[in-house]
Design an enzyme around this catalytic site. Structure first.
Site, short mmCIF file in Angstrom:
data_model
loop_
_atom_site.label_atom_id
_atom_site.label_comp_id
_atom_site.label_asym_id
_atom_site.label_seq_id
_atom_site.Cartn_x
_atom_site.Cartn_y
_atom_site.Cartn_z
N PHE A 88 -1.79 16.78 3.74
CA PHE A 88 -2.08 16.15 2.45
C PHE A 88 -0.81 16.16 1.62
O PHE A 88 -0.26 17.21 1.30
CB PHE A 88 -3.19 16.89 1.71
N GLU A 123 0.85 -1.20 0.00
CA GLU A 123 0.00 0.00 0.00
C GLU A 123 0.88 1.25 0.00
O GLU A 123 2.03 1.20 0.45
CB GLU A 123 -0.89 -0.03 1.25
N ASP A 124 0.35 2.34 -0.52
CA ASP A 124 1.12 3.59 -0.52
C ASP A 124 1.05 4.30 0.83
O ASP A 124 2.06 4.74 1.38
CB ASP A 124 0.68 4.51 -1.65
N ARG A 184 0.93 12.35 -9.71
CA ARG A 184 1.48 10.99 -9.71
C ARG A 184 2.84 10.96 -10.42
O ARG A 184 3.64 10.06 -10.18
CB ARG A 184 0.51 10.01 -10.38
N ASP A 201 -4.02 5.73 6.25
CA ASP A 201 -4.56 6.94 6.86
C ASP A 201 -5.23 6.57 8.18
O ASP A 201 -4.57 6.48 9.21
CB ASP A 201 -5.53 7.62 5.89
#
Length: 218
Positions: free
Chosen positions: A187, A134-135, A200, A138
């Site tokens: 963010f 996973e990146d 991206r 959260d």
């Protein structure tokens, strides 16, 4: 057991706040990010270290599952690093690859996730060692629900690696087995993390600017 906090890099905006003037930023994003939080070179060094940890602890072949879309760059670089390494016995790790889109859902009765692969395809996970890539984690809610669903297909083991975990009061406390960096509750974009599908193509992990948010708002 998941990693403890001493095993990943704690990033803060106070000590990790690199000027845009010190690194190469694509000209179309120069005013859209306020600072570089994690330079690309640091990301790559950390990915190589995580690959080493994964190979050292691997027990047989791995089915490496990329969570799309944001995880694809970390997934690609991690796989390339793992392929070059050997175990303590001098053996390479056989890999098979899977790609999964995950959506969370909620109703009055339950919370859970839907996956882009079918139950029939998931049945192939039975008895195998899964590595979920996973990146960013959260709140952790979606990953916890995904793991519950995957466990119903009875894999031999499931481990999770996330390049980033966010330090947010909304977290349910879930921490993956292999973590790259713990980042502030801000963010971030770049290294395949997006804002409305933009950024991206940015190599560094950066904090988006107010101008960037307005420019690419939907």
């Amino acid at each position: 057991m998941p990693m403890d906090a001493s095993q990943y890099i704690d990033v803060t905006t106070e000590k990790n706040h690199y000027s845009l003037d010190h690194f190469v930023i694509p000209s179309h994003y120069e005013r859209d990010v306020s600072s570089i939080l994690i330079p690309h070179g640091v990301i790559m060094d950390r990915v190589n270290k995580l690959a080493r940890l994964i190979v050292d602890e691997a027990k047989g072949p791995l089915v490496v599952c990329c969570i799309l879309k944001g995880g694809h760059q970390y997934f690609a670089d991690l796989i390339n690093a793992v392929k070059k390494l050997t175990t303590k016995n001098g053996e390479t790790i056989p890999l098979s690859l899977e790609f999964i889109r995950v959506k969370s859902y909620k109703n009055d009765q339950s919370e859970g996730v839907t996956m882009s692969i079918t139950d029939e395809e998931c049945n192939e996970f039975r008895g195998k060692n899964l590595l979920i890539v996973e990146d960013i984690i959260d709140t952790g809610a979606t990953m916890v629900q995904l793991l519950k669903k995957l466990e119903t297909f009875e894999p031999k083991s499931i481990k999770v690696t996330s390049l980033l975990i966010k330090k947010t009061p909304k977290s349910n406390g879930y921490i993956p087995d292999y973590v790259g960096f713990a980042i502030p509750d801000a963010f971030v974009v770049g290294y395949a993390l997006d804002y409305n599908e933009y950024f991206r193509d940015l190599d560094h992990i950066c904090v988006i600017s107010d101008e960037g948010k307005k420019k690419y708002a939907i």
